[in-house]
Motif scaffolding. Structure first.
Motif, PDB file in Angstrom:
ATOM      1  N   LEU A 122       0.881  -1.172   0.000  1.00 26.34           N
ATOM      2  CA  LEU A 122       0.000   0.000   0.000  1.00 26.34           C
ATOM      3  C   LEU A 122       0.918   1.221   0.000  1.00 26.34           C
ATOM      4  O   LEU A 122       1.547   1.536   1.025  1.00 26.34           O
ATOM      5  N   LYS A 123       1.023   1.901  -1.150  1.00 27.20           N
ATOM      6  CA  LYS A 123       1.918   3.062  -1.220  1.00 27.20           C
ATOM      7  C   LYS A 123       1.194   4.251  -0.597  1.00 27.20           C
ATOM      8  O   LYS A 123       0.158   4.669  -1.094  1.00 27.20           O
ATOM      9  N   ILE A 124       1.755   4.792   0.511  1.00 28.65           N
ATOM     10  CA  ILE A 124       1.051   5.869   1.220  1.00 28.65           C
ATOM     11  C   ILE A 124       1.615   7.251   0.872  1.00 28.65           C
ATOM     12  O   ILE A 124       0.999   8.270   1.195  1.00 28.65           O
ATOM     13  N   ALA A 125       2.780   7.274   0.241  1.00 28.65           N
ATOM     14  CA  ALA A 125       3.352   8.559  -0.178  1.00 28.65           C
ATOM     15  C   ALA A 125       4.364   8.292  -1.288  1.00 28.65           C
ATOM     16  O   ALA A 125       4.817   7.156  -1.453  1.00 28.65           O
ATOM     17  N   GLU A 126       4.682   9.334  -2.031  1.00 26.13           N
ATOM     18  CA  GLU A 126       5.699   9.209  -3.081  1.00 26.13           C
ATOM     19  C   GLU A 126       6.799  10.225  -2.796  1.00 26.13           C
ATOM     20  O   GLU A 126       6.540  11.276  -2.202  1.00 26.13           O
ATOM     21  N   GLY A 127       8.042   9.893  -3.164  1.00 25.51           N
ATOM     22  CA  GLY A 127       9.139  10.849  -3.038  1.00 25.51           C
ATOM     23  C   GLY A 127       9.675  10.966  -1.625  1.00 25.51           C
ATOM     24  O   GLY A 127       9.182  10.334  -0.689  1.00 25.51           O
ATOM     25  N   CYS A 128      10.707  11.805  -1.467  1.00 26.79           N
ATOM     26  CA  CYS A 128      11.336  11.990  -0.162  1.00 26.79           C
ATOM     27  C   CYS A 128      11.909  13.403  -0.037  1.00 26.79           C
ATOM     28  O   CYS A 128      12.528  13.910  -0.965  1.00 26.79           O
ATOM     29  N   SER A 129      11.673  14.014   1.124  1.00 29.65           N
ATOM     30  CA  SER A 129      12.134  15.391   1.342  1.00 29.65           C
ATOM     31  C   SER A 129      13.428  15.446   2.134  1.00 29.65           C
ATOM     32  O   SER A 129      13.876  16.534   2.515  1.00 29.65           O
ATOM     33  N   LYS A 130      14.018  14.276   2.386  1.00 28.74           N
ATOM     34  CA  LYS A 130      15.316  14.276   3.068  1.00 28.74           C
ATOM     35  C   LYS A 130      16.409  14.284   1.994  1.00 28.74           C
ATOM     36  O   LYS A 130      16.110  14.177   0.811  1.00 28.74           O
ATOM     37  N   VAL A 155       1.002  -4.134   3.245  1.00 32.16           N
ATOM     38  CA  VAL A 155       2.309  -3.633   3.680  1.00 32.16           C
ATOM     39  C   VAL A 155       2.423  -2.165   3.274  1.00 32.16           C
ATOM     40  O   VAL A 155       2.469  -1.849   2.090  1.00 32.16           O
ATOM     41  N   LEU A 156       2.435  -1.284   4.278  1.00 30.13           N
ATOM     42  CA  LEU A 156       2.491   0.160   4.011  1.00 30.13           C
ATOM     43  C   LEU A 156       3.915   0.538   3.617  1.00 30.13           C
ATOM     44  O   LEU A 156       4.860   0.251   4.350  1.00 30.13           O
ATOM     45  N   VAL A 157       4.072   1.155   2.435  1.00 33.44           N
ATOM     46  CA  VAL A 157       5.394   1.547   1.958  1.00 33.44           C
ATOM     47  C   VAL A 157       5.396   2.987   1.475  1.00 33.44           C
ATOM     48  O   VAL A 157       4.368   3.531   1.054  1.00 33.44           O
ATOM     49  N   ALA A 158       6.551   3.594   1.559  1.00 33.91           N
ATOM     50  CA  ALA A 158       6.859   4.911   1.004  1.00 33.91           C
ATOM     51  C   ALA A 158       8.377   4.982   1.053  1.00 33.91           C
ATOM     52  O   ALA A 158       9.026   3.997   1.410  1.00 33.91           O
ATOM     53  N   GLN A 159       8.956   6.138   0.737  1.00 33.73           N
ATOM     54  CA  GLN A 159      10.405   6.245   0.916  1.00 33.73           C
ATOM     55  C   GLN A 159      10.711   6.409   2.399  1.00 33.73           C
ATOM     56  O   GLN A 159      11.686   5.899   2.913  1.00 33.73           O
ATOM     57  N   ASP A 160       9.816   7.149   3.099  1.00 31.04           N
ATOM     58  CA  ASP A 160      10.029   7.459   4.517  1.00 31.04           C
ATOM     59  C   ASP A 160       8.655   7.408   5.173  1.00 31.04           C
ATOM     60  O   ASP A 160       8.025   8.429   5.423  1.00 31.04           O
ATOM     61  N   ARG A 202       1.357  -4.096   8.011  1.00 32.64           N
ATOM     62  CA  ARG A 202       2.781  -3.993   8.340  1.00 32.64           C
ATOM     63  C   ARG A 202       3.327  -2.687   7.767  1.00 32.64           C
ATOM     64  O   ARG A 202       2.886  -2.263   6.692  1.00 32.64           O
ATOM     65  N   VAL A 203       4.281  -2.085   8.460  1.00 33.98           N
ATOM     66  CA  VAL A 203       4.898  -0.838   7.989  1.00 33.98           C
ATOM     67  C   VAL A 203       6.372  -1.096   7.695  1.00 33.98           C
ATOM     68  O   VAL A 203       7.089  -1.648   8.535  1.00 33.98           O
ATOM     69  N   LEU A 204       6.805  -0.729   6.496  1.00 35.71           N
ATOM     70  CA  LEU A 204       8.232  -0.851   6.149  1.00 35.71           C
ATOM     71  C   LEU A 204       8.825   0.547   5.916  1.00 35.71           C
ATOM     72  O   LEU A 204       8.077   1.506   5.690  1.00 35.71           O
ATOM     73  N   TYR A 205      10.167   0.611   5.948  1.00 30.07           N
ATOM     74  CA  TYR A 205      10.902   1.843   5.611  1.00 30.07           C
ATOM     75  C   TYR A 205      10.583   3.028   6.526  1.00 30.07           C
ATOM     76  O   TYR A 205      10.214   4.119   6.084  1.00 30.07           O
TER      77      TYR A 205
END
Ligand code: SF4
Length: 449
Positions: free
Chosen positions: A148-156, A194-199, A237-240
């Motif tokens: 489950l993609k909850i966000a795209e990209g990364c601000s870090k 499985v919840l995923v994003a970059q962060d 489940r949460v990854l990353y």
């Protein structure tokens, strides 16, 4: 009209491939597993590190052969490789007919067929692109597990990481979109989301409503599964996660809901203050000790996974010994180790004292052998215990493979279920309760109860 799609890279890329597949099926395409039969071939690429970029190029060249021998008329390349190398791709890979960057996946149905897309390179600014709509058609790779993609990209801006350039700044999806998609997936029989994003743990801090991951997870466990003709609730489940953005509310949420796997995937990358500074990671070793102690205090059965980079420019023997000591102290349940991968488009490339590959490889093996001992001991605590297993594969007449809620897909060990004493088999994609009879370095063994 037959199409072959090759999906490379990470879980987030897999979601993009599944949505492209959904859109193409909706546009009337039939999928084949044999590229020789396909009129159109699509390669969704990865270029996170040099080795992944090289693998993508090798796969493209291999599949381009079907334009000579097979029925392939159009070869379409999408995703992170064109995003990293942009127009260079078209000149260096003349076999490729159409290029779609990470901001152009929604144009796939046209790109595979429309004449005007021939020799086109569509690379919109990833910061300006739309997020996936909540009703995007999606064709799951594994019917009972969905990322489950909850966000795209990364601000870090970690100095060794190219992702912000490939995927833009963090853009969180609206919580109601994520809950709607999750409800549809659960109604469709998915047993693990499985919840995923970059962060993932920074979810929501870019949204005007200022929601956060724990609020989102509360909304997900509130999905009424009995309204969806289901008896057993799915796992979430949460990854990353990221050490800088782990909130107490997140730990609290995982401690309070059985459906939420008490699985903490928090890549630390390193612990030496000098290395962390040059990596652009804003925490110190003591913060990490405090974080993992806090998690274990509040969630006694917490399962800890982390990822580490060895051989980062400037890494001394002392830095490495500090890292080894940290791994021995925290005793992670799961550990991923990567050797630093250099490239001239990374900020870390300009750092002095790059580490010879041989030395970095030695450090990699030393860490992995330390972890193998820790993992073997950690697993022993499950002997005699009852665990819930998600059955994933039939290996033999009386042997199945699956995972427990403390084993993530594709990266952790497996659980083998011996059904010799049972008159019937197990349902792939279903849950079974099992008693653990034996454990190995990374895997478990047991019998249904
Ligand atoms: S937080 Fe992760 S995705 Fe973002 S820049 Fe750092 S390593 Fe890359």
């Amino acid at each position: 009209m037959k199409l072959y799609l090759e999906s490379l890279g990470c879980a987030r890329n897999q979601v993009d491939s599944e949505i492209m597949t959904g859109r193409l099926k909706k546009a009337g395409w039939t999928f084949t597993q044999d590229p020789e039969e396909a009129e159109t071939i699509v390669v969704n690429t990865c270029s996170f590190i040099e080795e992944a970029a090289q693998e993508s190029i090798d796969v493209i060249l291999e599949l381009a052969e079907y334009k000579k021998e097979g029925r392939c008329k159009r070869l379409v390349v999408t995703g992170c490789l064109p995003e990293r190398y942009r127009e260079e791709i078209l000149s260096s890979l003349p076999e490729v007919d159409v290029i779609l960057g990470t901001g152009a996946f929604e144009q796939i149905a046209k790109a595979v067929r429309e004449p005007e897309y021939a020799n086109m390179c569509v690379l919109p600014d990833p910061d300006l692109t739309e997020l996936q709509p909540q009703d995007a058609p999606r064709d799951l790779t594994v019917p009972h597990v969905a990322y489950l993609k909850i966000a795209e990209g990364c601000s870090k801006s970690c100095t060794y990481c190219i992702i912000p350039k490939l995927r833009g700044k963090q853009k969180s999806r609206q919580p109601e979109d994520i809950v709607a998609e999750a409800t549809r997936l659960i109604a469709g029989g998915v047993n693990e989301l499985v919840l995923v994003a970059q962060d993932t743990t920074a979810y929501g801090n870019d949204l005007p409503t200022r929601t956060n991951l724990s609020r989102l997870m509360e909304s997900l466990v509130d999905i009424r599964v009995d309204d969806l003709n289901r008896k057993t609730p799915p796992w979430f489940r949460v990854l990353y996660g990221h050490p800088e953005s782990i909130e107490n509310s997140f730990i609290e949420a995982l401690a309070s809901h059985g459906q939420l796997c008490s699985y903490f995937d928090i890549p630390v990358q390193h612990v030496s203050s000098g290395i962390l500074k040059h990596m652009g990671r804003r925490y110190a070793k003591d913060d990490l000790y405090r974080l993992f102690n806090r998690i274990r205090k509040r969630v006694p059965d917490a399962v800890l996974r982390t990822t580490i980079i060895v051989g980062f420019p400037g890494e001394t023997d002392e830095d490495f010994q500090e890292l080894l000591q940290f791994v021995e102290d925290v005793r992670f349940d799961h550990l991923g180790v990567f050797i630093y991968s250099d490239s001239d488009d990374l900020a870390s490339h300009r750092l002095p004292n790059h580490i010879p590959k041989a030395l970095a490889t030695d450090r990699y093996h030393e860490l992995m052998s330390t972890q193998s001992g820790i993992s073997t001991e950690n697993n022993r605590k499950y002997i005699g215990k009852a665990v819930q297993v998600l059955v994933e594969e039939s290996l033999d007449k009386h042997l199945f493979a699956g995972r427990t809620n403390f084993q993530a897909p594709e990266v952790d060990g497996l659980t083998y279920i011996n059904t010799a004493k049972m008159p019937f088999g197990l349902k792939i994609g279903g849950f079974v309760d099992m008693r653990v009879t034996d454990t190995m370095e990374y895997d478990l063994m047991g019998e249904p109860i």
